[in-house]
Each structure stands twice: as structure tokens, then as C-alpha cells.
Design a protein around this motif. Structure first.
Motif: not given
Length: 462
Positions: A224, A227, A229, A232, A235, A270, A274, A276
Motif C-alpha cells: 500500500w 504506488k 496513489w 489513480y 480501485i 488509501v 487520495n 479515489i
């Protein structure tokens, strides 16, 4: 300043590019403004920028011209002193590629510039301080997209002709619009890329990044941090521990909690940090099966370890601001599954005993992938039941359809109760007897689930 503006947003022709009027009260001593006030800007409908860096570009002379740079992060641009002519060009892949917006900014105006929109400006007063907040740290590995300031297609009408101002060598060398490679959207990551659902998602999202357990171990904390993040946007969690009976053993219990709960907690952190969108695939096993049809709002009541871990994972996913919990039942896809087993038994002349008191609907992996694509495009985050449609059936009735479609006598086999089928076996997980999911919320978004028998026939004949 004599007139104090009200805080106001103005939409532009470029999606996500928002011009803001800011109140700047002042007197003979000077002025004051709230340049970035998160609560008030969120109340105007702006996304949460979550800035991590504040940059200032001071420009001595009138006519200083910079750009056009599209960056892989969002930025909030304002002016502390002086005045600029700003020009923004959409350099993202999509229908508005090449769209232009221009405006003058002074201390009473700001603009939210989304990722992939080219940003440029020309100073109109000496001593101009150009400031901007960004939601990702600068990196030399970041991928930018550039456009030439003098591009004839977008034809920006600069107040001071470009031949009269100083432009950096780098800015002069930027390509014309016809040569620009559009900035791609933030990436999609699919975890569990080789499972039944993962293989269907590969066909639905061919441009996504797919990982297997060997490539990205969701239970390893180091994965975790491996990357960047911020690159992205989505996910999809198709990775899960699904061995329902094995989960009742000490080893299986630990593995089920590691994959279905601890790892989901890591991906939720995550995703939330971020911005996401997290798409998490859940199960009918979060319910005890005591009611005939399960809605998304039913209280969770799992019977066994597997169901308990899926329910705990669902709770963690709900902490992510942008999330989808996709609740499925009786998943059928590529690889070993109940339908393939019944077809194989029919072909070999074996008449199986099949449970007839567990009732629900099949959910083909292709249908889940299609539903996820629909929900992401509909931007309708939340919890959704997703299965194929049609009248609920028992496993015994599903087996009869399999026998009939494969050219065998549908009456072959012996219907038995769940308790009879598992009599004398140890380490068997409890099963919900009713697994039918209410699809009304999904249908309200415009999705039309395929009938399960129609999908089953196609699955067996293609």
C-alpha cells in the motif's frame, strides 16, 4: 476597494473549471480576504481540494507570460497582488479537448483548475504575485501535457502580443494542438485480476491496470506504499477470500480476516486519502437469509466467518467519501463453479443430489462488470444490490436448467434440504436460505439486469 463582491461561483465551458468571485473587504489601511475557505467553497459545490502545497510566482514586469501547462493534479489559482490575464485550455482526452476559457484575475477572483486543463497567464501589472494551491506534491516524474502559447487553433487573444513579451525557450518549444497527446484520466486499478470477476472486468475495462495476489499482495502493508496513489481515480476490489467452509477453520479464519477485512481497511485509507473512488464487491452472505428478499438497507446479520468478514469489510468501505458497495449473490464466471460442475456431471451421466431450500438468483461475472461500468458512469455512489433478474430459483432448479440446456433430462438428480446435504460433515459453514436481492435501487439508476435464465443459457452455449 469600494465594492465588496459576494462569494460566487461561475461555471465555464470547460468541465470542472470554476471561476470564483471572492469578497475582499478593505479600508484606508488595506484589504483582507479569505483566499481559500474550505467550508464555504464546499457549500458552493466545489470538490474538496485537500491541498498539500502552496506556491507563489512573483513577477516584476508587465507582460510576463507563462504556460500552457496541464498538470496531473488540481490547482486553485489566485492573485495576491497585481492582475493577470489567464487562459485555460482543456487538454484532457474527451469531447471538450481544445476548449478555451479566458478571464482576468485580481485579488477578488480565483479559479479552480482541474487535472489536465492547461494553465497559462500574462501579467497586466508590475509586481504581480500569482499564487496557487495544489493537491499533490511536485515530482520530477510527473507527466505533464503542454500546448504552445501561440497555437492558431485555440487562438488565445493575448492582451499583449506574444512577439512583444519574453517567453521561456521551453514554452516556445511546446507543440501545437494537433500534435498534443491528450492527458489521460487517472488510472483504474483492479485487484484480483485473475478471478472469475477479474477476468470479466478485463473485458469491460481493457485499459485498466490489473494485479494478481503475486503482483500486489493486498495483505502486505508494504504493497500500500508501493504506488503513487494520486495517479489513480478508481480501485475495484475484486480480491476476496471466498472459501466459505475453509473460513471456519483456524487457518482459514485468519486468512479470511486478513484479505476481507485488514486489506480492505488499508485500501479504504488509501482511497480516502487520495480521493479515489473505491468499488468493493460484497456478498449476500452478510445476511442471515431470514427474509425472502434483501434490500440494501437491511441490517447486516452474517451467519459464518466468511459473511462476518464481508460485513466488516463493507463497514470499512463506507468510510470512503466516494465508494460503491456492490452486493452480489451466487456468482458465476470463468473457471470452476456450480454451473460448470452440474454440466460436467450431466455429461458424465451422474445424477447429483442438489439443495432445494436455498433460494436466490445467479449473478454472472459479466453482469457485475457491466453493472460496475454503469454505476461509475452514472456517478451514483453508495450501496447497490447487483444480480441477474428473474424469478428466484433454488440450486436444484438451476441444476435442472443446466441439464436441459446441455441436452439432458432435466429431472435427473435428487432435491435435498441443506441439512440433509451436509449431514455428517464437519467444518461446514452455515448458509443463508434466502439470497434474493432487491434490485429496485439499481434499476432506478437506469440499469436493466439481464434475466438469469437467459444469461445461463448464453453462458452454456457460447
Amino acid at each position: 476597494m469600494e465594492h465588496v463582491k459576494k462569494l460566487m461561483r461561475t461555471e465555464t465551458a470547460i468541465p470542472g473549471l470554476v471561476l470564483l468571485d471572492l469578497p475582499v473587504p478593505g479600508d484606508n489601511r488595506g484589504w483582507f480576504k479569505e483566499n481559500w475557505q474550505r467550508e464555504k467553497l464546499l457549500s458552493l459545490g466545489l470538490p474538496d481540494l485537500d491541498p498539500v502545497q502552496n506556491n507563489i510566482s512573483f513577477n516584476d514586469a508587465v507582460g510576463t507570460t507563462r504556460g500552457i501547462h496541464a498538470e496531473p493534479w488540481d490547482k486553485y489559482v489566485s492573485v495576491a497582488t497585481g492582475r493577470i490575464f489567464g487562459a485555460w485550455v482543456d487538454l484532457r482526452d474527451g469531447p471538450t479537448f481544445g476548449a478555451v476559457f479566458t478571464a482576468e484575475l485580481d485579488p477578488s477572483r480565483a479559479i479552480l483548475v482541474p487535472r489536465g486543463v492547461g494553465n497559462s497567464y500574462q501579467t497586466l501589472e508590475p509586481g504581480t504575485a500569482y499564487t496557487y494551491l495544489v493537491n499533490d506534491h511536485w515530482s520530477q516524474n510527473a507527466e505533464y501535457t503542454f500546448l504552445n502559447l501561440a497555437d492558431e487553433t485555440v487562438a488565445i487573444e493575448w492582451p499583449i502580443p506574444l512577439e512583444s513579451v519574453e517567453i521561456s525557450v521551453k514554452d516556445q518549444a511546446h507543440p501545437r494542438l494537433a500534435e498534443v497527446e491528450p492527458m489521460k484520466p487517472r488510472k483504474m486499478l483492479v485487484l484480483g485480476g485473475n478471478g472469475q470477476l477479474g477476468r470479466a472486468l478485463r473485458r469491460t475495462f481493457p485499459d485498466a491496470e490489473f494485479t494478481t495476489r503475486a503482483e500486489f499482495d493486498v495483505t502486505d502493508p508494504a504493497a500500500w506504499t508501493s504506488k503513487h496513489w494520486k495517479d489513480y481515480g478508481v480501485i475495484i476490489n475484486a480480491a476476496a477470500y471466498t472459501s466459505v467452509d475453509a473460513a471456519e477453520s483456524p487457518e482459514g479464519r485468519r486468512e479470511a480476516w486478513a484479505v476481507n477485512v485488514t486489506a480492505v481497511g488499508a485500501m479504504a485509507r488509501v482511497a480516502a486519502a487520495n480521493r479515489i473512488t473505491l468499488v468493493h464487491v460484497s456478498s449476500d452472505y452478510v445476511f442471515d437469509g431470514s427474509v425472502e428478499v434483501h434490500s440494501e438497507d437491511e441490517l447486516l446479520s452474517p451467519l459464518g466467518v466468511y459473511g462476518q468478514t464481508k460485513a466488516a469489510g463493507d463497514a470499512l468501505v463506507r468510510t470512503v467519501p466516494s465508494h460503491y458497495i456492490i452486493r452480489t449473490s451466487w456468482v458465476i464466471g470463468d473457471g470452476n463453479n456450480f454451473v460448470r460442475t452440474m454440466a460436467s456431471l450431466a455429461e458424465r451421466g451422474i445424477d447429483p443430489s442438489v439443495v432445494d431450500d436455498q433460494v436466490g438468483r445467479l449473478t454472472f461475472a459479466e453482469e457485475i462488470a457491466r453493472g460496475i461500468a454503469h454505476l461509475l458512469s452514472a456517478a451514483a455512489s453508495g450501496t447497490y444490490n447487483l444480480s441477474n433478474a428473474g424469478s428466484p430459483m433454488s440450486w436444484a432448479e438451476v441444476a435442472q436448467v443446466v441439464f436441459e440446456v446441455t441436452g439432458h433430462e432435466p429431472g435427473r438428480g435428487t432435491p435435498v434440504s441443506t441439512s440433509e446435504y451436509f449431514a455428517g460433515r464437519r467444518g461446514i459453514a452455515p448458509r443463508p436460505l434466502h439470497s434474493t436481492l432487491d434490485l429496485a435501487r439499481l434499476v432506478e439508476t437506469g440499469f436493466e439486469p439481464v434475466d438469469q435464465v437467459t444469461a445461463l443459457r448464453e453462458y452454456l452455449t457460447t
